[in-house]
Scaffold this motif. Sequence first.
Motif, short mmCIF file in Angstrom:
data_model
loop_
_atom_site.label_atom_id
_atom_site.label_comp_id
_atom_site.label_asym_id
_atom_site.label_seq_id
_atom_site.Cartn_x
_atom_site.Cartn_y
_atom_site.Cartn_z
N ALA A 25 0.81 -1.22 0.00
CA ALA A 25 0.00 0.00 0.00
C ALA A 25 0.84 1.27 0.00
N GLN A 26 2.05 1.19 0.53
CA GLN A 26 2.87 2.40 0.63
C GLN A 26 3.82 2.59 -0.55
N GLN A 27 3.85 1.64 -1.48
CA GLN A 27 4.76 1.76 -2.62
C GLN A 27 4.30 2.83 -3.60
N THR A 28 5.29 3.43 -4.28
CA THR A 28 5.03 4.40 -5.34
C THR A 28 5.70 3.89 -6.62
N MET A 29 5.42 4.55 -7.73
CA MET A 29 6.08 4.14 -8.97
C MET A 29 7.60 4.26 -8.83
N SER A 30 8.05 5.31 -8.19
CA SER A 30 9.49 5.50 -8.03
C SER A 30 10.11 4.43 -7.15
N SER A 31 9.43 4.04 -6.08
CA SER A 31 9.99 3.03 -5.18
C SER A 31 10.03 1.65 -5.82
N LEU A 32 9.21 1.42 -6.84
CA LEU A 32 9.14 0.10 -7.47
C LEU A 32 10.21 -0.12 -8.53
N THR A 33 10.81 0.95 -9.04
CA THR A 33 11.70 0.80 -10.20
C THR A 33 12.85 -0.16 -9.96
N ARG A 34 13.43 -0.14 -8.75
CA ARG A 34 14.57 -1.04 -8.49
C ARG A 34 14.13 -2.49 -8.56
N TYR A 35 12.91 -2.78 -8.10
CA TYR A 35 12.41 -4.15 -8.14
C TYR A 35 12.10 -4.58 -9.58
N THR A 36 11.62 -3.64 -10.37
CA THR A 36 11.31 -3.94 -11.77
C THR A 36 12.58 -4.35 -12.51
N ILE A 37 13.66 -3.60 -12.28
CA ILE A 37 14.94 -3.92 -12.92
C ILE A 37 15.43 -5.29 -12.47
N GLU A 38 15.34 -5.57 -11.17
CA GLU A 38 15.77 -6.86 -10.64
C GLU A 38 14.96 -8.00 -11.25
N GLU A 39 13.64 -7.81 -11.34
CA GLU A 39 12.79 -8.87 -11.89
C GLU A 39 13.09 -9.11 -13.36
N ALA A 40 13.38 -8.03 -14.09
CA ALA A 40 13.71 -8.20 -15.51
C ALA A 40 14.99 -9.02 -15.68
N TYR A 41 15.98 -8.74 -14.87
CA TYR A 41 17.24 -9.49 -14.96
C TYR A 41 17.05 -10.94 -14.51
N GLU A 42 16.21 -11.16 -13.51
CA GLU A 42 15.97 -12.53 -13.07
C GLU A 42 15.23 -13.33 -14.14
N ALA A 43 14.35 -12.66 -14.88
CA ALA A 43 13.66 -13.33 -15.98
C ALA A 43 14.65 -13.71 -17.07
N VAL A 44 15.57 -12.79 -17.40
CA VAL A 44 16.59 -13.07 -18.41
C VAL A 44 17.47 -14.24 -17.97
N ASP A 45 17.83 -14.25 -16.69
CA ASP A 45 18.67 -15.33 -16.16
C ASP A 45 17.97 -16.68 -16.30
N ALA A 46 16.67 -16.71 -15.97
CA ALA A 46 15.91 -17.97 -16.07
C ALA A 46 15.83 -18.44 -17.52
N ILE A 47 15.64 -17.49 -18.44
CA ILE A 47 15.56 -17.82 -19.86
C ILE A 47 16.88 -18.40 -20.35
N GLU A 48 17.99 -17.78 -19.94
CA GLU A 48 19.30 -18.26 -20.38
C GLU A 48 19.63 -19.64 -19.80
N ARG A 49 19.09 -19.92 -18.61
CA ARG A 49 19.30 -21.25 -18.02
C ARG A 49 18.37 -22.28 -18.62
N GLY A 50 17.32 -21.83 -19.30
CA GLY A 50 16.41 -22.73 -19.98
C GLY A 50 15.52 -23.54 -19.06
N ALA A 51 15.30 -23.04 -17.83
CA ALA A 51 14.46 -23.75 -16.87
C ALA A 51 13.02 -23.27 -17.00
N ALA A 52 12.16 -24.09 -17.61
CA ALA A 52 10.80 -23.66 -17.92
C ALA A 52 10.02 -23.21 -16.69
N ALA A 53 10.13 -23.96 -15.59
CA ALA A 53 9.39 -23.60 -14.38
C ALA A 53 9.86 -22.26 -13.84
N ASP A 54 11.18 -22.03 -13.86
CA ASP A 54 11.72 -20.76 -13.38
C ASP A 54 11.33 -19.61 -14.31
#
Length: 270
Positions: free
Chosen positions: A34-63
């Motif tokens: 409830a207390q998050q703002t668009m600005s406070s979320l940006t760091r998590y968005t970047i982290e999630e994008a990189y984690e998605a790329v990492d999972a894709i490169e590892r080829g783990a479908a569940a991940d």
Amino acid sequence: MSDENPTSPGKALDRLLGIMAALRDPNTGCPWDAQQTMSSLTRYTIEEAYEAVDAIERGAAADIKDELGDLLFQIVFYAQIGKEQGDFEFADIANAISDKMERRHPHVFAGADTDESALSAQWDAIKAQEKAESASSQASMLSDVPTGLPALMYAQKIQKKCAKVGFDWPDIAPVLDKVAEEVDEIQAELQAEPVDSLRLEEEIGDALFAMVNLARHAKVDADAALRRANLKFAKRFAQVEQAAELSNKQLSDMSLAELEHLWQQAKAKA
């Protein structure tokens, strides 16, 4: 497939949007969400994008499924905040990208006849027209490249934009020369008395920029290349750790020569 089916995309998205709204409820929701703002979320968005790329490169479908879900949740989060602020909601985001994709693919959605070799030029022309028609159009053609991108990706994008207007080396040979020149300048700074840390940083930055340019001319994605190099190093270092453990030794107690020997053994296994 009907949206009444719980596995349908529409039903699944409605469920997710409902969860997000409940989490953001000021009275009954989650205090952190409830207390998050668009600005406070940006760091998590970047982290999630990189984690998605990492999972894709590892080829783990569940991940991959799990990480893409986390990334989608970020978009839904922004959409909910936008809705609360009266700016936009998820449907506006989805419709905006749908409009853009239809507009930029007239050969698919408008029956336009475009040769495959001309698709890139068509894409750039449509983007240029959109920019010219936009009230927020910037003076520089580099203004629409987000400066918050990872440094390697930002370098690639601005170099590519400049190349499209002819500001580029004609072939790879002078690019290699430029890399060598920048490395020589680093060496000169390291030999200075005293070493100027700011000038050294600048020269190393120039060398990295030149290496990105070399990767682009070689048709290699610099960010992907460095990521794979990182993973290769981590894998080999883990083998060094395992070898040291089998010898009942601590890495910190081993000499550089011993560590180099284990490293070469790890390289030979790759």
